[in-house]
Design an enzyme around this catalytic site. Structure first.
Site, PDB file in Angstrom:
ATOM      1  N   HIS A 198       0.741  -1.215   0.117  1.00 20.43           N
ATOM      2  CA  HIS A 198       0.163   0.060  -0.013  1.00 20.43           C
ATOM      3  C   HIS A 198       0.923   1.404   0.059  1.00 20.43           C
ATOM      4  O   HIS A 198       0.465   2.281  -0.760  1.00 20.43           O
ATOM      5  CB  HIS A 198      -0.970  -0.060   1.228  1.00 20.43           C
ATOM      6  CG  HIS A 198      -1.493   1.170   1.381  1.00 20.43           C
ATOM      7  ND1 HIS A 198      -2.862   1.452   0.865  1.00 20.43           N
ATOM      8  CD2 HIS A 198      -1.342   2.366   2.129  1.00 20.43           C
ATOM      9  CE1 HIS A 198      -3.129   2.677   1.405  1.00 20.43           C
ATOM     10  NE2 HIS A 198      -2.309   3.332   2.226  1.00 20.43           N
ATOM     11  N   GLU A 199       1.856   1.256   0.929  1.00 19.06           N
ATOM     12  CA  GLU A 199       2.746   2.444   0.776  1.00 19.06           C
ATOM     13  C   GLU A 199       3.680   2.751  -0.286  1.00 19.06           C
ATOM     14  O   GLU A 199       3.906   3.856  -0.779  1.00 19.06           O
ATOM     15  CB  GLU A 199       3.597   2.505   2.275  1.00 19.06           C
ATOM     16  CG  GLU A 199       3.025   2.248   3.520  1.00 19.06           C
ATOM     17  CD  GLU A 199       2.008   3.509   3.699  1.00 19.06           C
ATOM     18  OE1 GLU A 199       2.353   4.499   3.223  1.00 19.06           O
ATOM     19  OE2 GLU A 199       1.077   3.390   4.553  1.00 19.06           O
ATOM     20  N   HIS A 202       1.609   4.300  -3.246  1.00 16.77           N
ATOM     21  CA  HIS A 202       1.628   5.920  -3.357  1.00 16.77           C
ATOM     22  C   HIS A 202       2.681   6.450  -3.935  1.00 16.77           C
ATOM     23  O   HIS A 202       2.572   7.464  -4.854  1.00 16.77           O
ATOM     24  CB  HIS A 202       1.724   6.297  -1.708  1.00 16.77           C
ATOM     25  CG  HIS A 202       0.401   6.170  -0.914  1.00 16.77           C
ATOM     26  ND1 HIS A 202      -0.846   6.911  -1.443  1.00 16.77           N
ATOM     27  CD2 HIS A 202       0.258   5.427   0.177  1.00 16.77           C
ATOM     28  CE1 HIS A 202      -1.774   6.440  -0.629  1.00 16.77           C
ATOM     29  NE2 HIS A 202      -1.252   5.785   0.631  1.00 16.77           N
ATOM     30  N   GLU A 253      -5.972   6.877  -1.045  1.00 17.91           N
ATOM     31  CA  GLU A 253      -5.818   5.734  -0.262  1.00 17.91           C
ATOM     32  C   GLU A 253      -6.528   4.277  -0.849  1.00 17.91           C
ATOM     33  O   GLU A 253      -6.033   3.293  -0.668  1.00 17.91           O
ATOM     34  CB  GLU A 253      -6.495   5.882   1.249  1.00 17.91           C
ATOM     35  CG  GLU A 253      -5.740   7.002   1.861  1.00 17.91           C
ATOM     36  CD  GLU A 253      -4.435   6.901   2.371  1.00 17.91           C
ATOM     37  OE1 GLU A 253      -3.961   5.450   2.346  1.00 17.91           O
ATOM     38  OE2 GLU A 253      -3.384   7.802   2.234  1.00 17.91           O
TER      39      GLU A 253
END
Length: 369
Positions: A198-199, A202, A253
């Site tokens: 997920h990070e 970004h 997100e």
């Protein structure tokens, strides 16, 4: 001969003594303050007529009377429209159309200050590279980086020994920070892959550049609302924040959840580990604000979205390089089940060992999780 007056004859003319009386105080009665409003002959008083939206009235007056003002507004609008259209782009995989005018180089430059600040604040709490937690994070990153398409970045992994903070983030340029407090919630490499995927997503989607680009339309909107509604800049900023910025952050997100899920699947991690992670995170949350007031989706909505994406993630996992290994293991399991005697479960049957391997020492560090 005129009579002479002796001094004694002036005794009858002594000066008179007057006593000045004390100044008497008149008791004061409370008087009603007089109003400064003008009074009508009938006795009523008129309050001043405060004119609101004075700026809006001035703008409408200029629009209706000044031709140059109208030309200037048209010129600004046309220039802004061209600038926005030129910098529109679609995010990979999700296909979302967004405005982004910040280059990757600018993203890295702006993140350097954040990197230095984090290093200065947590320098003494950073774990050694040979620490079991740091080694596990590095193993997961080594599998995720090839699937991210950012192998050219100078990746640095830092694990911060802080059990209170349940957080992790990746700065532009490949700077990874993981707080040890989130590792128990990850409960293994699958959960950690969901967090780090997920990070990293970004950075893949350049969300930091998108946030920096918001200043080019947020500031004009705040100025316009302040002028037209004749309100304070703080209230205008709050309106723009809840109407645009927070919903936009929740979209980013959600987008990172999707990209990270596909990334961990292509790296041979189980996508269902992401669902289990957010279920544990939901239980660990002490207080979660309402979604409309937060920059992140709620854990419940994240779980529902990821469950909808699981078939897509399983397809991506099967189509990756690890798909051959997964297919081989499935075929081996089916063959093992078929070889079991009828009426006896395969798990209860002990396999025959052709040659027993010599005993060797087990490295506990490699099997930390």
């Amino acid at each position: 001969m005129a009579p002479r007056l002796s001094p004694s004859s002036f005794s009858a003319f002594q000066p008179l003594k007057f006593s000045v009386p004390r100044q008497c105080t008149v008791p004061r009665t409370a008087s009603r303050p007089q109003s400064s409003f003008p009074q009508f002959p009938g006795g009523g008083r008129r309050r001043p007529n405060y004119s609101r939206f004075q700026r809006a009235e001035q703008i409408r007056y200029l629009w209706s009377t000044n031709q140059n003002f109208r030309y200037g507004v048209f010129a600004l609008g046309a220039g802004g429209g061209v600038f926005v259209t030129y910098n529109l782009e679609r995010v990979p995989i999700s296909g979302r159309l967004r405005f982004n005018c910040v280059s990757e180089h600018w993203e890295r430059e702006t993140s350097n200050a954040t990197y230095q600040q984090v290093m200065q604040q947590y320098r003494r709490q950073i774990l050694r590279p040979n620490h079991p937690d740091a080694r596990m994070v590095q193993r997961v990153m080594d599998r995720l980086i090839p699937a991210s398409g950012l192998s050219h970045e100078g990746w640095e992994v830092k694990v911060i020994g802080d059990s209170e903070q349940k957080n992790a983030f990746v700065l532009p340029g490949g700077k990874v920070f993981v707080f040890s407090g989130i590792l128990p919630i990850c409960a293994g490499e699958d959960g950690l892959a969901a967090v780090l995927g997920h990070e990293i997503a970004h950075n893949v989607a350049h969300h930091n550049g998108e946030k920096l680009s918001q200043i080019f339309y947020v500031l004009p909107l705040v100025i316009a609302i302040t002028s037209l509604l004749d309100t304070s800049a703080q209230l205008a900023s709050l309106i723009v924040d809840f109407a645009l910025q927070r919903p936009g952050s929740r979209k980013m997100e959600t987008e990172a959840d999707l990209l990270g899920l596909l990334m961990m699947a292509k790296s041979c991690y189980d996508p269902e580990g992401a669902v289990a992670f957010w279920q544990r995170m939901k239980k660990a949350e002490q207080y979660a604000p309402p979604q409309f007031a937060s920059t992140h989706p709620s854990s419940e909505n994240r779980i529902l979205r990821i469950q909808e994406w699981l078939p897509r993630a399983q397809e991506a996992r099967a189509a990756s390089e690890c798909g051959n290994t997964i297919g081989y293991m499935d075929a081996f399991s089916r063959a093992f089940e078929a070889d079991a005697p009828r009426g006896q479960p395969a798990r209860g049957r002990r396999p025959v060992l052709v040659q027993e391997a010599p005993p060797r020492r087990v490295d506990d560090d490699d099997d930390f999780w």
